[in-house]
Each structure stands twice: as C-alpha cells, then as structure tokens.
Enzyme design. Structure first.
Site, short mmCIF file in Angstrom:
data_model
loop_
_atom_site.label_atom_id
_atom_site.label_comp_id
_atom_site.label_asym_id
_atom_site.label_seq_id
_atom_site.Cartn_x
_atom_site.Cartn_y
_atom_site.Cartn_z
N GLY A 12 2.41 25.44 9.17
CA GLY A 12 2.18 25.00 7.78
C GLY A 12 0.89 24.25 7.57
O GLY A 12 0.76 23.51 6.59
N SER A 13 -0.11 24.45 8.46
CA SER A 13 -1.37 23.74 8.24
C SER A 13 -2.04 24.22 6.95
O SER A 13 -2.64 23.43 6.22
CB SER A 13 -2.31 23.86 9.43
OG SER A 13 -2.66 25.19 9.64
N ASN A 14 -1.92 25.51 6.65
CA ASN A 14 -2.47 26.00 5.37
C ASN A 14 -1.70 25.42 4.19
O ASN A 14 -2.29 25.03 3.19
CB ASN A 14 -2.43 27.53 5.32
CG ASN A 14 -3.60 28.15 6.04
OD1 ASN A 14 -4.73 28.13 5.56
ND2 ASN A 14 -3.35 28.69 7.23
N LEU A 84 6.16 35.18 7.95
CA LEU A 84 6.22 36.29 8.90
C LEU A 84 7.25 37.37 8.59
O LEU A 84 7.32 38.38 9.28
CB LEU A 84 6.43 35.75 10.32
CG LEU A 84 5.32 34.78 10.77
CD1 LEU A 84 5.53 34.34 12.20
CD2 LEU A 84 3.94 35.37 10.59
N ASN A 101 -1.48 36.74 0.09
CA ASN A 101 -1.27 36.42 1.50
C ASN A 101 -2.62 36.15 2.16
O ASN A 101 -3.64 36.70 1.74
CB ASN A 101 -0.61 37.63 2.18
CG ASN A 101 -0.41 37.43 3.67
OD1 ASN A 101 0.08 36.38 4.11
ND2 ASN A 101 -0.78 38.42 4.47
N HIS A 103 -4.49 36.60 5.84
CA HIS A 103 -4.35 37.25 7.15
C HIS A 103 -5.53 36.81 8.02
O HIS A 103 -6.67 36.81 7.57
CB HIS A 103 -4.34 38.77 6.98
CG HIS A 103 -4.04 39.46 8.27
ND1 HIS A 103 -2.77 39.52 8.80
CD2 HIS A 103 -4.85 40.07 9.17
CE1 HIS A 103 -2.81 40.15 9.96
NE2 HIS A 103 -4.05 40.49 10.21
N ASP A 144 0.11 43.95 5.01
CA ASP A 144 -1.35 43.76 5.07
C ASP A 144 -2.16 44.86 4.38
O ASP A 144 -3.29 45.14 4.76
CB ASP A 144 -1.82 43.65 6.54
CG ASP A 144 -1.15 42.50 7.26
OD1 ASP A 144 -0.88 41.48 6.62
OD2 ASP A 144 -0.89 42.65 8.48
#
Ligand code: GAR
Length: 189
Positions: A12-14, A84, A101, A103, A144
């Site tokens: 969860g750093s983002n 994920l 998202n 990536h 993606d």
C-alpha cells in the site's frame, strides 16, 4: 469534493502516497481503501491515515457485494494500486472510464496474468532490458490491456537485482501516480 476509492492487496505504498497527496491538495478525498487481503500492510496504513477500510473475499468481489458498496459511495475514480485479483466486468461497466490501474512495466510488455510486483522486475532483469517504467491505464476485462493514460520510462542498465529495479521504478510511481489521478479528476469534472 471528488471521491477516490483505492483497491490494494499488499503493502500500500502507492495508496499512502495518494492519500497524502490529496490531504495536501484538498481537491479530492480518498474515502475508502478496499482490500482482498486481511494481512495486507495497506490496512495498517489505512488505520494511521484515518481512512475507512473494507476487507472482502473473491466471492464478494464477483457476486455484487463490493459493487453495492461502490454504488453507495459513488466514487469519481476507482484506483487499483497493487490490486492483484481480476477486476469484475460488472464494476467496470457500472463505472465506465473511472477504473484505473498502475502497472510496474512498460506495457504491452511484461503484462498479463502472473505479472505483478517483483515478478515483473525479475522478468525484466532476466531479459537484460536497458529500461523499464510504469504504465497507468484504464481497466478493461483483460489483464493489463485497457487504454493507456500515461507511461514513463527509466534507465536500469546499472541495476543488478530485481529489488534494485523495483526501487527505481517505485520512485516513478510515487512521483507520477497522484499527479495523473489529479489530472483525470479535473478532466472528469
Ligand atoms: C506497485 O509497484 C504496482 O505497480 C504493482 O504492485 C505494486 C504495489 O505496491 N502492481 C502490479 O504489479 C499490478 N499488476 P504497493 O502496494 O506498495 O503500492
């Protein structure tokens, strides 16, 4: 005030970086953090950032319970930040052009099922790539493959491990993801 919800499965750093960015800016709020992983570090971060969190399982994601919660919230943007599981079509259809998202590679390379987190960086290292980067894209029903919104590359010729690549790429994520989200929210207003 614009409403952002975040889906994350791991550290969860983002997610934290996005929360802090908008705390400072005041133009939007992260109103909920959703996770499928009861042990995810993102839950600790949500707690000290004072953001309500929600844990759900795969069935609740695919059988409408999560959609129901999102319908109650009516977010302006749904951000997948290290999430994920495959995102259900029912939610993508209910929130067109509102699910994005990040990536950790230059798609269309190094995308698809199984390509997440450190796996991506290992593959990039194995192939002796000179550069890697990040892709921020809309989410569609294939892993993606949604329309690209933003890409940025970084030179990794001197990187000797996947972890080193991850660190360098992480700097790009921290720098650009909140800004891109902010632009999308302005465009949608
Ligand atoms: C990030 O590097 C993100 O790009 C990646 O997972 C990491 C999550 O880190 N996402 C994927 O690989 C999706 N296919 P974080 O939990 O510390 O934000």
């Amino acid at each position: 005030m614009k409403k952002i919800v975040i889906f994350a499965s791991g550290s969860g750093s983002n997610a934290e970086n996005i929360v802090l960015h908008f705390n400072k800016k005041g133009s939007a709020n992260v109103v909920r953090i959703f996770t499928n992983n009861p042990n995810a570090k993102v839950l600790e971060r949500a707690k000290y950032l004072d953001i309500p969190s929600e844990i759900f399982d795969r069935n609740e994601l695919n059988e409408g319970k999560v959609l129901q919660k999102l319908n109650e919230i009516q977010p302006d943007l749904i951000v997948l930040a290290g999430f994920l599981l495959k995102f259900p079509e029912s939610i993508i259809k209910a929130f067109p052009n509102k699910v994005v998202n990040i990536h950790p590679a230059l798609l269309p390379n190094y995308g698809g099922k199984g390509m997440y987190g450190i796996n991506v960086h290992r593959a990039v290292l194995e192939n002796k790539e000179k550069e890697t980067g990040i892709t921020i894209h809309y989410v569609n029903e294939h892993y993606d493959e949604g329309e690209f919104i933003f890409q940025k590359s970084v030179n990794i010729e001197d990187c000797k491990s996947a972890e080193e690549i991850a660190e360098r790429n992480g700097v790009l994520e921290q720098l650009h993801f909140p800004e891109v989200i902010e632009k999308l929210l302005t465009r949608n207003s």
